[in-house]
Design a protein around this motif. Structure first.
Motif, PDB file in Angstrom:
ATOM      1  N   UNK A 156       5.962  -4.081  -5.593  1.00 33.57           N
ATOM      2  CA  UNK A 156       4.694  -3.541  -5.098  1.00 33.57           C
ATOM      3  C   UNK A 156       3.474  -4.366  -5.516  1.00 33.57           C
ATOM      4  N   UNK A 211       0.842  -1.203   0.000  1.00 39.17           N
ATOM      5  CA  UNK A 211       0.000   0.000   0.000  1.00 39.17           C
ATOM      6  C   UNK A 211       0.873   1.247   0.000  1.00 39.17           C
ATOM      7  N   UNK A 212       1.864   1.239   0.883  1.00 42.44           N
ATOM      8  CA  UNK A 212       2.727   2.417   0.964  1.00 42.44           C
ATOM      9  C   UNK A 212       3.438   2.662  -0.360  1.00 42.44           C
ATOM     10  N   UNK A 213       3.902   1.571  -0.986  1.00 43.60           N
ATOM     11  CA  UNK A 213       4.593   1.739  -2.267  1.00 43.60           C
ATOM     12  C   UNK A 213       3.641   2.245  -3.337  1.00 43.60           C
ATOM     13  N   UNK A 214       2.376   1.774  -3.311  1.00 46.00           N
ATOM     14  CA  UNK A 214       1.440   2.187  -4.361  1.00 46.00           C
ATOM     15  C   UNK A 214       1.099   3.670  -4.252  1.00 46.00           C
ATOM     16  N   UNK A 215       1.189   4.244  -3.045  1.00 41.61           N
ATOM     17  CA  UNK A 215       0.921   5.682  -2.943  1.00 41.61           C
ATOM     18  C   UNK A 215       2.206   6.501  -3.034  1.00 41.61           C
ATOM     19  N   UNK A 216       3.311   5.849  -3.362  1.00 46.19           N
ATOM     20  CA  UNK A 216       4.491   6.639  -3.695  1.00 46.19           C
ATOM     21  C   UNK A 216       5.684   6.488  -2.763  1.00 46.19           C
ATOM     22  N   UNK A 217       5.658   5.507  -1.840  1.00 46.76           N
ATOM     23  CA  UNK A 217       6.832   5.293  -0.997  1.00 46.76           C
ATOM     24  C   UNK A 217       7.940   4.696  -1.852  1.00 46.76           C
ATOM     25  N   UNK A 218       9.128   5.268  -1.761  1.00 54.80           N
ATOM     26  CA  UNK A 218      10.251   4.703  -2.490  1.00 54.80           C
ATOM     27  C   UNK A 218      10.891   3.621  -1.621  1.00 54.80           C
TER      28      UNK A 218
END
Lengths: 251, 406
Positions: free
Chosen positions: B399, B316-323
């Motif tokens: 992701x 989830x974090x990666x899908x909203x832009x966490x690198x």
């Protein structure tokens, strides 16, 4: 063509599973203009999920070009893709994918947390506004397990909105919802689309696709049909026709 | 992600599994606590050994004759009888770096007072002995060189001797005791010194004038050893060299010939003893470090479980832009928090445990700032080291697969 938000040319995606090559996409061409509302349809295995993953910058194509907001995504690093997801794309998933034991407001704030330019105050203001636009301002401090399925999906929509994306990508957003809450979710999508937001949803329900402006059907990794929807249905009006079943129903 | 938000997220996920976090932390707490305690014990015993060695006297040099050898048969060390009072006088005249010097003979004597008797060592020395050994009297006075010249039958006794012959707390100044049937007047009592570093009772002694012991009790003409003190601590090596030169000349030995005596200085003994206790400290600290290491492995284990459990959250974090590095940092900070909080509690418990040991077992403990700082740095290093692998594993997740994970 030049002002397309999404422009895809000859997109090919091949998965390698051991010795077997799986051709998930076999040359897809598509343009999505600003303020479009597209439904991507097809049976499971038709390649529509792979296509959505590539549109969402979660995956990269094996061959072909993908321009998102006139930027070529093909040659980008993982970090650059993460930045694109953070700034230009909003995701809505079938299973909501909210962080558990985290309030609705903080779930909505999540994309902004990964953007260092945004101050804490701005983050809070924008998230509250996004929650307001899906009609959940009064539920900001509830946890996901205190919300109904429809409400959870609306929090997820607020999360996809909050970073002001160029496109919202929704993968089966009504798949886990009943008819009434599906209509509620589609009503929100329609009102967002009316405000000028570009939306792409994946669905296999023709009923749901009828609320969009354009339907694209996938089969075996290719687009086999592309039709403009004649007489787009209005979710809000249809919602009003459904008798209220129980008193505790909101709206 | 901003540091504040990272900390908040890490604290929240640690709070979600309180029991697990606590147990993981416990490994670090025990590790750091035992490192602190063990170092405190090690350093404490080292310090007390050093104190005891300095209780031998100030800037002391001991001069022993070598083992004698008759027709190739070598006798025990110090058995040579070649050291005489002339040697001592020569040293006194020709060694400017030597402050005090005394001959020393030692025999054992049966002490009798009325119906009590006691066996102990009797030392024959010059009055300077008390300056060299820094030995003080609780009552009475030190005998004089005149007593030595006349081989006067006077003696100074230690507390243990007093207790055994006269009873606890008695003041026998002026009383007569018989040592090997010779009557001696007690003229002084030494200050209580307790046991020395080697476990000997330093209060179980009788000190009498040199000539008295040498001539009246032992009936010999040589001296068994000499005790000298240098004028200052840095002058100890010089004094040692001067004594060597004078004694070699007196014994007709060339400069290249081996001396027929040995000089041991207080520094030598101190170095030897501190080396021993240093090894003890290292040993204790090593054992404690192993438990810290085990605690670190515990962190790694739990972080690996946590990454697997939270695969979907990572997706989830990666899908909203966490690198990748955002995810890496998040998990690394969690591991670091466990080890730092654990380290902090461990330090506090270690300090408390050391104080308890000091007050209950009466062991000497020293808690140094370095050992606290070292444990703190070590535990944070453990957090980073053992948190790195699970955090990197999280950061490298795909992701799409992470989102699909059930």
């Amino acid at each position: 063509m030049n002002n397309s938000i999404i422009s895809v040319k000859n997109l090919v995606k091949i998965y390698r599973m051991g010795d077997v090559e799986v051709h998930a996409l076999r040359g897809v061409n598509l343009d999505i203009r600003p303020n479009d509302f597209v439904a991507i349809m097809g049976k499971s295995g038709s390649g529509k999920s792979t296509f959505m993953n590539i549109l969402g910058c979660l995956d990269v194509p094996t061959r072909g070009n993908y321009f998102l907001d006139q930027v070529d995504v093909g040659s980008m690093s993982n970090d650059q893709l993460a930045n694109l997801r953070n700034r230009k794309i909003g995701f809505v998933f079938q299973s909501f994918n909210l962080l558990s034991r985290t309030s609705a407001l903080e779930n909505v704030e999540l994309p902004l947390m990964y953007n260092k330019k945004i101050s804490s105050k701005e983050m809070r203001d924008r998230s509250l506004k996004a929650l307001e636009s899906v009609g959940l301002a009064d539920r900001a401090h509830h946890f996901p397990n205190q919300l109904s399925g429809g409400e959870q999906q609306r929090v997820a929509i607020a999360r996809s909105l909050v970073n002001d994306p160029v496109v919202i990508l929704a993968d089966e957003p009504t798949g886990n919802l009943d008819t009434r809450t599906s209509l509620e979710v589609m009503a929100i999508f329609q009102s967002l689309n009316n405000q000028g937001i570009t939306i792409v949803i994946v669905t296999h329900e023709a009923d749901i696709a009828a609320f969009t402006k354009r339907n694209i059907t996938f089969r075996d990794g290719k687009i086999i049909r592309e039709v403009e929807v004649n007489g787009q249905r209005n979710a809000r009006e249809e919602l009003a026709l459904i008798p209220v079943m129980a008193e505790e129903d909101e709206l | 992600m901003k540091v504040r938000n990272l900390l908040k997220a890490a604290l929240r996920s640690l709070a979600k599994n309180k029991m697990r976090t606590f147990l993981t932390m416990l490994g670090i707490i025990i590790g750091v606590g035992s490192v602190i305690t063990m170092l405190a014990i090690g350093q404490g015993s080292r310090q007390s050994i050093q104190e005891q060695i300095s209780s031998l006297g100030t800037n002391v040099l001991m001069i022993f004759p070598q083992a004698s050898s008759t027709g190739g048969v070598r006798m025990e060390a110090g058995s040579s009888q070649r050291m005489t009072i002339e040697d001592l006088n020569a040293i006194r005249e020709r060694c400017p770096s030597v402050a005090y010097i005394t001959p020393q003979v030692r025999t054992s004597g049966q002490l009798v007072n009325g119906n009590s008797n006691w066996r102990t060592s009797v030392y024959g020395v010059y009055p300077d002995y008390f300056n060299i050994r820094d030995l003080k009297l609780t009552s009475g006075m030190v005998f004089t060189m005149n007593d030595d010249r006349s081989a006067a039958k006077v003696c100074i006794v230690g507390q243990t001797v007093v207790t055994n012959l006269f009873g606890e707390g008695a003041d026998p100044i002026g009383s007569f005791i018989r040592i090997n049937k010779i009557p001696f007047e007690i003229v002084g009592i030494t200050e209580k010194k307790g046991q020395n570093a080697f476990g000997q009772d330093q209060d179980d002694i009788v000190v009498a004038p040199f000539s008295t012991v040498q001539k009246r009790m032992m009936a010999v003409t040589y001296i068994q050893s000499m005790l000298a003190s240098a004028v200052s601590e840095p002058k100890i090596p010089t004094a040692s060299q001067e004594i060597t030169d004078v004694l070699k000349a007196k014994h007709n030995l060339g400069p290249s010939e081996d001396p027929d005596f040995t000089i041991r200085t207080q520094t030598d003994i101190a170095n030897m003893a501190t080396a021993t206790s240093k090894i003890l400290t290292i040993l204790l600290a090593t054992i404690a470090s192993i438990s810290l290491l085990v605690g670190g492995i515990g962190i790694m284990n739990i972080m690996l479980v946590s990454v697997t459990e939270r695969t979907r959250e990572i997706g989830i974090r990666m899908s909203v832009g966490a690198r990748g590095r955002d995810v890496l940092l998040q998990f690394l900070i969690e591991a670091l928090l466990i080890s730092l909080i654990g380290g902090f509690i461990g330090i506090s418990l270690g300090v408390i445990a050391s104080q308890l040991i000091a007050s209950i077992l009466k062991w000497p403990v020293t808690i140094s700032a370095e050992s606290i700082l070292m444990s703190f740095l070590f535990s944070s290093a453990i957090g980073i080291f053992f948190g790195w692998y699970p955090a990197r594993k999280a950061a490298r997740l795909n992701p799409i697969e992470a989102l699909r994970y059930e």
